[in-house]
Enzyme design. Sequence first.
Site, short mmCIF file in Angstrom:
data_model
loop_
_atom_site.label_atom_id
_atom_site.label_comp_id
_atom_site.label_asym_id
_atom_site.label_seq_id
_atom_site.Cartn_x
_atom_site.Cartn_y
_atom_site.Cartn_z
N ASP A 114 0.86 -1.19 0.00
CA ASP A 114 0.00 0.00 0.00
C ASP A 114 0.89 1.23 0.00
O ASP A 114 2.12 1.11 -0.05
CB ASP A 114 -0.93 0.02 1.23
CG ASP A 114 -2.21 0.80 0.97
OD1 ASP A 114 -2.13 1.92 0.40
OD2 ASP A 114 -3.30 0.32 1.31
N TRP A 120 -6.66 32.79 -13.81
CA TRP A 120 -6.15 31.80 -12.85
C TRP A 120 -4.82 32.25 -12.26
O TRP A 120 -4.39 31.76 -11.24
CB TRP A 120 -6.02 30.41 -13.51
CG TRP A 120 -4.75 30.18 -14.25
CD1 TRP A 120 -4.44 30.62 -15.50
CD2 TRP A 120 -3.60 29.44 -13.80
NE1 TRP A 120 -3.18 30.21 -15.85
CE2 TRP A 120 -2.64 29.48 -14.82
CE3 TRP A 120 -3.29 28.75 -12.62
CZ2 TRP A 120 -1.39 28.86 -14.72
CZ3 TRP A 120 -2.05 28.13 -12.52
CH2 TRP A 120 -1.11 28.20 -13.55
N GLU A 165 4.93 24.30 -11.74
CA GLU A 165 3.58 23.74 -11.77
C GLU A 165 3.22 23.20 -13.16
O GLU A 165 2.61 22.13 -13.27
CB GLU A 165 2.57 24.82 -11.35
CG GLU A 165 1.11 24.47 -11.59
CD GLU A 165 0.58 23.35 -10.70
OE1 GLU A 165 1.22 23.09 -9.66
OE2 GLU A 165 -0.45 22.74 -11.06
N TYR A 221 5.13 21.92 -15.24
CA TYR A 221 5.81 20.63 -15.40
C TYR A 221 5.19 19.58 -14.49
O TYR A 221 5.17 18.40 -14.82
CB TYR A 221 7.31 20.77 -15.17
CG TYR A 221 7.97 21.56 -16.27
CD1 TYR A 221 8.00 21.04 -17.56
CD2 TYR A 221 8.50 22.82 -16.05
CE1 TYR A 221 8.55 21.76 -18.60
CE2 TYR A 221 9.05 23.54 -17.09
CZ TYR A 221 9.07 23.01 -18.37
OH TYR A 221 9.61 23.74 -19.39
N SER A 267 5.88 6.89 -21.78
CA SER A 267 7.07 6.04 -21.95
C SER A 267 6.70 4.57 -21.83
O SER A 267 7.14 3.74 -22.63
CB SER A 267 8.13 6.38 -20.90
OG SER A 267 8.49 7.73 -21.00
N LYS A 286 13.70 13.48 -24.97
CA LYS A 286 12.58 12.57 -24.68
C LYS A 286 11.85 12.19 -25.97
O LYS A 286 11.54 11.02 -26.20
CB LYS A 286 11.59 13.22 -23.71
CG LYS A 286 12.25 13.65 -22.42
CD LYS A 286 11.25 14.20 -21.44
CE LYS A 286 10.46 13.06 -20.87
NZ LYS A 286 11.29 12.15 -20.09
#
Lengths: 380, 531
Positions: B112, B148, B261, B263, B274, B337
Amino acid sequence: MTRAAQRVGLLRLAGGMVLTMLAQAVNAAYRVNFQEPATKLAQTVYDLHMMMMYICGVIFVGVFGVMFYAIVKHRKAPGRVAATFHENTTVEILWTVIPTIILLVMVWPVTKTLISMRDATGADITIKATGYQWKWGYDYIKGEGEGIKFKSVLSTPREQIEGKAPKGEHYLLEVDNHVVVPIGKKIRILTTAEDVIHAWYMPAFAVKQDAVPGFIRDTSFRADREGTFRGQCAELCGKDHGFMPIVVDVVSAEKYSAWVAEQKTRMAAVADDPAKVWTLDELKTRGETVYAQNCSACHQPTGKGLPPAFPALDGSKIATGPREDHLHLVLNGKAGTAMAAFGKQLSDAEIAAVVTYERNAWGNKVGDMVQPSEVKASRK
Amino acid sequence: MNTATTTVNGHSADHEDHGHHPSGLMRWITTTNHKDIGSMYLWFSFAMFLVGGCMALTIRSELFQPGLQLVRPEFFNQLTTLHGLIMVFGAIMPAFVGFANWMLPLQIGASDMAFGRMNNLSFWLLPPAALLLTTSMFVPGGAAAAGWTLYPPLTIQQGMGMDMAIFALHILGLSSIMGSINIITTIFNLRAPGMTLMKMPLFCWTWLVTAFLIIAVMPVLAGAVTMTLTDRHFGTSFFSAAGGGDPVLFQHIFWFFGHPEVYIVIIPGFGIVSQVISTFSRKPLFGYASMVYAVAAIGILSFTVWAHHMYTTGMPVTAQLYFMYATMFIAVPTGVKIFNWTATMWRGSLSFETPMLFAIGFIFLFTVGGFSGLVLAMAAVDVQMQDTYYVVAHFHYTMVAGALFSAFAGAYYWLPKWTGHMYNEKLGQVHFWLSFIFFNMTFFVQHFLGIAGMPRRIPDYALQFTDFNQISTVGAFGLGLSQLLFLYNVITCIKGGPKAPAKPWEGAEGLEWDVPSPAPYHTWEVQPVVK
């Protein structure tokens, strides 16, 4: 194989359709690029952007060319065995180093442009642009035209916005008083704001500068063609952020001198005699105009406001209560709300007129009035 | 690993029969089970996604044609503000915490999460925060309407809706910090024997980096909004020049939070993509180590670039140059990436089930968002783009086609594990293609609007912007309605459908596929040994 061929055929068809649509889009004069530059700087920014588009486009096609080749050729099929490689130092170093070099190539011209963009020295004319909720104020503070000042308010009629009248050609991009500047002269714009942050944005000049309350920032431009150019406030500044455009007329040196002369006469004509004692009707008439330009966006032409953010004036305690409190509120605003301190924006006569108007308009029948001399006294 | 599976089977069957835990509503309120909590996070985030989506559709409806038709400008501003806050803090972030709760323990062989009760609390803090945000629309003065990003002094002018938003952000921040502490502790302490850090699935790695980012920056946001609160009510002047403060100070603090944020909302998606790409290419992930380093590099660099959101505030040119160079540097690990994912597909044996479609769609569209990000990074060009629809298009490419598409990839990938049934593959693919097409229809044209000079956050616009706005609005409704297919697919998948084997995907790797489908209530009570 036939299936793959079908797919390729479909792709071609789709590609063809996209091209046709693009061609139609261009024909229909859809704007898919910057506004036509009106300064050398804006042209440079335009070219830089095109350069980046080409570089990014080539990389995009390269990378996804490889990926789509794999998608078509390396798909699962009977007997196909996936390769098992999972690293290759040479390749990994290459695709770290090459992008770095491309970035350096890209950034060099941008650096040069940025440095020249931020150089606001050696200006011929300096204009202060002040953002208010929701209009611009302009003060010509140096160079030819020094001393000219005016407010610039959206002139699109309310009926057009609400759909009760057909929209004009320059819908939402038109103002009562244009900024006028001479062609080929370096214009320095100082930006500041009275209440919240606004931004002075003129796409054809590649100029955008935040206007921060309590601070002065600067930017500059040198227009190289005549014409009327339109921009908007670019920083969210509350309710009517979308309704405070910027219009600049670039004119020849002679026309500019003529405009300056005309402005000076106009300002002398409207300057109020401080000693004059006004009648109630004079104040009310003048006040109605001042109200329409400065107050009705929030408190509405009907005086009913848009509660609870923008309270009604019709029947309000302030507008029907003691004159001093009413005057004080208009002069100094109310902290923590959108109610601005109009003492800094309006003249004594304008304040006196608008307060008098509010006390005697709609259902308000107080019957008293405020004289400009009283405004002057209570400013201290 | 196979021995471990049998143990789990035996144990969990016993447990279920004991019936220790309360049933009905009390089960969900008191649960400390990572799977229950994961499910609640996912349902909560989907509900908020629909709420935020309805706001977006109202915004797009108003923008269908010039003029004011549906909403008043002040309400329009409330909608844009709440749409942003709800999507970022209520939909995307909790969705990935939900994935983390479900999958991290399964992937590292833990029974858990490390702190069960804190896990429960961190979820149950979310509903009150969501209530504060949504009900603030009905208080006097309406909801926060400053965008925001909550820039003062506009925030100082507003009603109690702003205070409610501030408290909601405090609570949401608290919740995500607790979630992150839990994730970091779980990863560092509860890995199965032999599961070294560099053997962890990439999803675990990306969440580890994300969790550190959250712990580092959520307190910064809390500080910024608290300063706003004291400026509003307690006479301070942090952001008011009249009292010696500076409105731009807020922007620096906000974006010191805000850039990490953005990211935070995308990095867990990198992990999911991936794994999905590798599974459906039937090939190990190319450059695992460089992927880990790239994610870590992106995480660290994200602290050094915040002011590229503020090029037009009037900072010195030297500062602009620094932030421009630092921002461009992030393109390098991001490029790595993309190249790694492409190389993973190269010479694989590819198949295109729904998770793979969403993963490829993610790479394709996220790269578009990456390129527009590069354009925005160039300070001299950004002057034309800042606060226009180009920025809106850019961050929807990274957040919708990025974060949301990766979440869909993950959901379809693990749904068989969660429910024990296969979802409807055909419907999933239709969902992908509709989302893909309508997404581009909605947001690609916004690039043109921005370049042509349409500012963001305006309820009405000049006539030359009409055509693209209409295309965008039609696309938005298509995109919104397509998501109901996903909801339908998930519900039918929970209710029934073909039985899913323990490992429904041929090329899948990892411990989560060693437990049966659906994963029993308790898993890995005896830790597996990874060789």
